[in-house]
Design a protein around this motif. Structure first.
Motif, PDB file in Angstrom:
ATOM      1  N   PHE A 146      -1.031   3.364   2.716  1.00 48.02           N
ATOM      2  CA  PHE A 146      -0.635   2.263   1.507  1.00 48.02           C
ATOM      3  C   PHE A 146      -1.011   1.024   1.925  1.00 48.02           C
ATOM      4  O   PHE A 146      -0.703   0.542   2.893  1.00 48.02           O
ATOM      5  CB  PHE A 146       0.973   2.321   1.150  1.00 48.02           C
ATOM      6  CG  PHE A 146       1.388   3.723   0.712  1.00 48.02           C
ATOM      7  CD1 PHE A 146       1.309   4.236  -0.649  1.00 48.02           C
ATOM      8  CD2 PHE A 146       1.739   4.854   1.689  1.00 48.02           C
ATOM      9  CE1 PHE A 146       1.562   5.243  -0.944  1.00 48.02           C
ATOM     10  CE2 PHE A 146       1.996   6.009   1.385  1.00 48.02           C
ATOM     11  CZ  PHE A 146       2.056   6.359   0.119  1.00 48.02           C
ATOM     12  N   PHE A 147      -1.237  -0.106   1.044  1.00 52.79           N
ATOM     13  CA  PHE A 147      -1.581  -1.264   1.095  1.00 52.79           C
ATOM     14  C   PHE A 147      -1.417  -2.280  -0.028  1.00 52.79           C
ATOM     15  O   PHE A 147      -0.944  -1.493  -1.145  1.00 52.79           O
ATOM     16  CB  PHE A 147      -3.274  -1.499   1.488  1.00 52.79           C
ATOM     17  CG  PHE A 147      -4.039  -1.147   0.399  1.00 52.79           C
ATOM     18  CD1 PHE A 147      -4.587  -2.080  -0.428  1.00 52.79           C
ATOM     19  CD2 PHE A 147      -4.507   0.101   0.168  1.00 52.79           C
ATOM     20  CE1 PHE A 147      -5.293  -2.003  -1.377  1.00 52.79           C
ATOM     21  CE2 PHE A 147      -5.500   0.220  -0.973  1.00 52.79           C
ATOM     22  CZ  PHE A 147      -5.764  -0.746  -1.597  1.00 52.79           C
ATOM     23  N   TYR A 148      -1.322  -3.528   0.206  1.00 53.81           N
ATOM     24  CA  TYR A 148      -1.185  -4.219  -0.816  1.00 53.81           C
ATOM     25  C   TYR A 148      -2.214  -4.958  -1.466  1.00 53.81           C
ATOM     26  O   TYR A 148      -2.948  -5.483  -0.451  1.00 53.81           O
ATOM     27  CB  TYR A 148      -0.089  -5.515  -0.359  1.00 53.81           C
ATOM     28  CG  TYR A 148       1.284  -4.917   0.049  1.00 53.81           C
ATOM     29  CD1 TYR A 148       2.317  -4.882  -1.007  1.00 53.81           C
ATOM     30  CD2 TYR A 148       1.790  -4.802   1.071  1.00 53.81           C
ATOM     31  CE1 TYR A 148       3.450  -4.508  -0.633  1.00 53.81           C
ATOM     32  CE2 TYR A 148       2.818  -4.191   1.593  1.00 53.81           C
ATOM     33  CZ  TYR A 148       3.970  -4.123   0.523  1.00 53.81           C
ATOM     34  OH  TYR A 148       5.281  -3.661   0.874  1.00 53.81           O
ATOM     35  N   PRO A 149      -2.707  -5.010  -2.648  1.00 48.99           N
ATOM     36  CA  PRO A 149      -3.847  -5.231  -3.136  1.00 48.99           C
ATOM     37  C   PRO A 149      -4.117  -7.002  -3.016  1.00 48.99           C
ATOM     38  O   PRO A 149      -5.214  -7.576  -3.058  1.00 48.99           O
ATOM     39  CB  PRO A 149      -4.094  -4.794  -4.489  1.00 48.99           C
ATOM     40  CG  PRO A 149      -2.604  -4.248  -4.890  1.00 48.99           C
ATOM     41  CD  PRO A 149      -1.786  -4.177  -3.543  1.00 48.99           C
ATOM     42  N   CYS A 150      -2.874  -7.816  -3.197  1.00 46.62           N
ATOM     43  CA  CYS A 150      -2.895  -9.046  -2.999  1.00 46.62           C
ATOM     44  C   CYS A 150      -3.460  -9.568  -1.810  1.00 46.62           C
ATOM     45  O   CYS A 150      -4.185 -10.621  -1.747  1.00 46.62           O
ATOM     46  CB  CYS A 150      -1.786  -9.593  -3.365  1.00 46.62           C
ATOM     47  SG  CYS A 150      -0.295  -9.086  -2.193  1.00 46.62           S
ATOM     48  N   CYS A 151      -3.233  -8.941  -0.484  1.00 48.52           N
ATOM     49  CA  CYS A 151      -3.766  -9.508   0.401  1.00 48.52           C
ATOM     50  C   CYS A 151      -4.630  -8.375   1.550  1.00 48.52           C
ATOM     51  O   CYS A 151      -5.240  -8.875   2.555  1.00 48.52           O
ATOM     52  CB  CYS A 151      -2.773 -10.107   1.441  1.00 48.52           C
ATOM     53  SG  CYS A 151      -1.386  -8.675   1.894  1.00 48.52           S
TER      54      CYS A 151
END
Length: 183
Positions: A146-151
């Protein structure tokens, strides 16, 4: 017959009874104590309210760690007889955590601008097999998927936004619905 308030030996029993009550019932009891007891109001105020001038708040926009901004509230002389008070605890609209308004700082709030998403390449086989990988169980077992698209950071990385906590504007807060009896 002795009054329960005057029985000091009842303290352990009272503390146990408090543990076993619903939040709704305890809220009603606390409201009753505050309404009818000056000492109760004094104790509740100590725990739940602060002088407005002691509130630490930052700029309107969140601050990034790349461009820290300092902010100080103007100090206003107030008469000690009518000091404006406010709630000691608020919920932050950015990180969604409760915070104490007197301990807020330019590095108190840490959050991401967007919610995490599934790395479809990482879970390619599971998705092809029809598994729902967008769940708390998968996040706990395979945080690297999983990852955060913002950063672009993963779940185990640091937050990309750091700044002041911000409470919801009182005018934007939902109001408690009160039921009124119609006669």
């Amino acid at each position: 017959m002795p009054v329960p308030d005057e029985e000091l030996d009842n303290l352990p029993l009272l503390l146990e009874a408090i543990k076993n009550q619903s939040i709704h019932r305890l809220e009603g009891i606390l409201q009753d104590i505050v309404k009818h007891s000056p000492e109760g109001r004094k104790i509740a105020s100590k725990w739940l309210l602060v002088v407005k001038n002691d509130v630490k708040a930052g700029p309107v926009a969140p601050v990034s760690p790349i461009a820290p901004v300092t902010f100080a509230l103007p100090v206003k002389e107030e008469s000690m007889t009518s000091v404006p008070m406010t709630s000691r605890f608020e919920n932050c609209i950015y990180c969604l955590e409760e915070f104490e308004v007197t301990e807020n700082s330019e590095t108190s709030c840490k959050y991401h601008l967007e919610p995490d998403v599934v790395d479809e390449e990482y879970f390619k086989a599971e998705i092809a097999a029809g598994y729902d990988v967008d769940s708390d169980e998968y996040r706990l077992a395979w945080p690297e998927g999983f990852f955060y698209p913002c950063c672009g950071m993963g779940l185990t990385g640091s937050m990309c936004q750091v700044g002041w906590h911000k409470a919801a504007d009182p005018d934007d807060r939902p109001r408690k619905e009160t039921r009124r009896s119609e006669f």
